[in-house]
Write a protein that holds these residues in place. Structure first.
Motif, PDB file in Angstrom:
ATOM      1  N   SER A   1       5.405 -45.150 -23.760  1.00  0.00           N
ATOM      2  CA  SER A   1       6.147 -45.495 -22.598  1.00  0.00           C
ATOM      3  C   SER A   1       5.499 -44.897 -21.366  1.00  0.00           C
ATOM      4  N   ALA A   2       5.683 -45.735 -20.327  1.00  0.00           N
ATOM      5  CA  ALA A   2       5.262 -45.192 -18.935  1.00  0.00           C
ATOM      6  C   ALA A   2       5.829 -43.871 -18.503  1.00  0.00           C
ATOM      7  N   ARG A   3       7.171 -43.629 -19.214  1.00  0.00           N
ATOM      8  CA  ARG A   3       8.109 -42.659 -18.471  1.00  0.00           C
ATOM      9  C   ARG A   3       7.182 -41.419 -19.484  1.00  0.00           C
ATOM     10  N   TYR A   4       6.939 -41.649 -20.841  1.00  0.00           N
ATOM     11  CA  TYR A   4       6.331 -40.624 -21.553  1.00  0.00           C
ATOM     12  C   TYR A   4       4.807 -40.176 -20.979  1.00  0.00           C
ATOM     13  N   ILE A   5       4.007 -41.146 -20.455  1.00  0.00           N
ATOM     14  CA  ILE A   5       2.709 -40.845 -19.980  1.00  0.00           C
ATOM     15  C   ILE A   5       3.216 -40.155 -18.546  1.00  0.00           C
ATOM     16  N   GLY A   6       3.890 -40.349 -17.717  1.00  0.00           N
ATOM     17  CA  GLY A   6       4.287 -39.557 -16.725  1.00  0.00           C
ATOM     18  C   GLY A   6       4.610 -38.183 -16.920  1.00  0.00           C
ATOM     19  N   ALA A   7       5.383 -37.878 -17.948  1.00  0.00           N
ATOM     20  CA  ALA A   7       5.665 -36.753 -18.508  1.00  0.00           C
ATOM     21  C   ALA A   7       4.681 -35.952 -19.068  1.00  0.00           C
ATOM     22  N   ILE A   8       3.592 -36.478 -19.545  1.00  0.00           N
ATOM     23  CA  ILE A   8       2.460 -35.822 -19.997  1.00  0.00           C
ATOM     24  C   ILE A   8       1.706 -35.437 -18.772  1.00  0.00           C
ATOM     25  N   GLU A   9       1.529 -36.364 -17.853  1.00  0.00           N
ATOM     26  CA  GLU A   9       0.769 -35.989 -16.544  1.00  0.00           C
ATOM     27  C   GLU A   9       1.684 -35.034 -15.681  1.00  0.00           C
ATOM     28  N   ARG A  10       2.868 -34.614 -15.778  1.00  0.00           N
ATOM     29  CA  ARG A  10       3.415 -33.653 -15.185  1.00  0.00           C
ATOM     30  C   ARG A  10       3.414 -32.439 -15.925  1.00  0.00           C
ATOM     31  N   ALA A  11       2.840 -32.543 -17.177  1.00  0.00           N
ATOM     32  CA  ALA A  11       3.036 -31.074 -18.018  1.00  0.00           C
ATOM     33  C   ALA A  11       4.345 -30.817 -18.388  1.00  0.00           C
ATOM     34  N   ASP A  12       5.203 -31.870 -18.541  1.00  0.00           N
ATOM     35  CA  ASP A  12       6.433 -31.623 -18.860  1.00  0.00           C
ATOM     36  C   ASP A  12       6.859 -31.456 -20.468  1.00  0.00           C
TER      37      ASP A  12
END
Length: 73
Positions: free
Chosen positions: A32-43
């Motif tokens: 998911s795009a939401r998961y990609i974003g979370a990885i990029e934020r190091a969340d």
């Protein structure tokens, strides 16, 4: 910088180098795009399986996402 942060920085840089949006990367990696974003934020920490999916979608070796680049002083 911990490994999660290294991956976040590398993922964002490599995705931008390929001129891909988070949505495009998500579609090509089956995530998911939401998961990609979370990885990029190091969340979140990506599993080895997810690391492989992302690397394949970017057309790179998985290790490229984990290499810490030398810092300029």
């Amino acid at each position: 910088m911990d490994l999660k942060e290294v991956m976040a920085v590398n993922l964002r840089r490599l995705r931008h180098d390929k001129q891909m949006t988070q949505e495009e990367l998500a579609d090509q990696s089956g995530l998911s795009a939401r998961y990609i974003g979370a990885i990029e934020r190091a969340d979140v920490s990506a599993s080895v399986t997810v690391l492989g999916q992302i690397a394949e979608a970017l057309g790179i070796e998985p290790g490229e996402l984990l290499k810490e680049l030398a810092r300029v002083r």
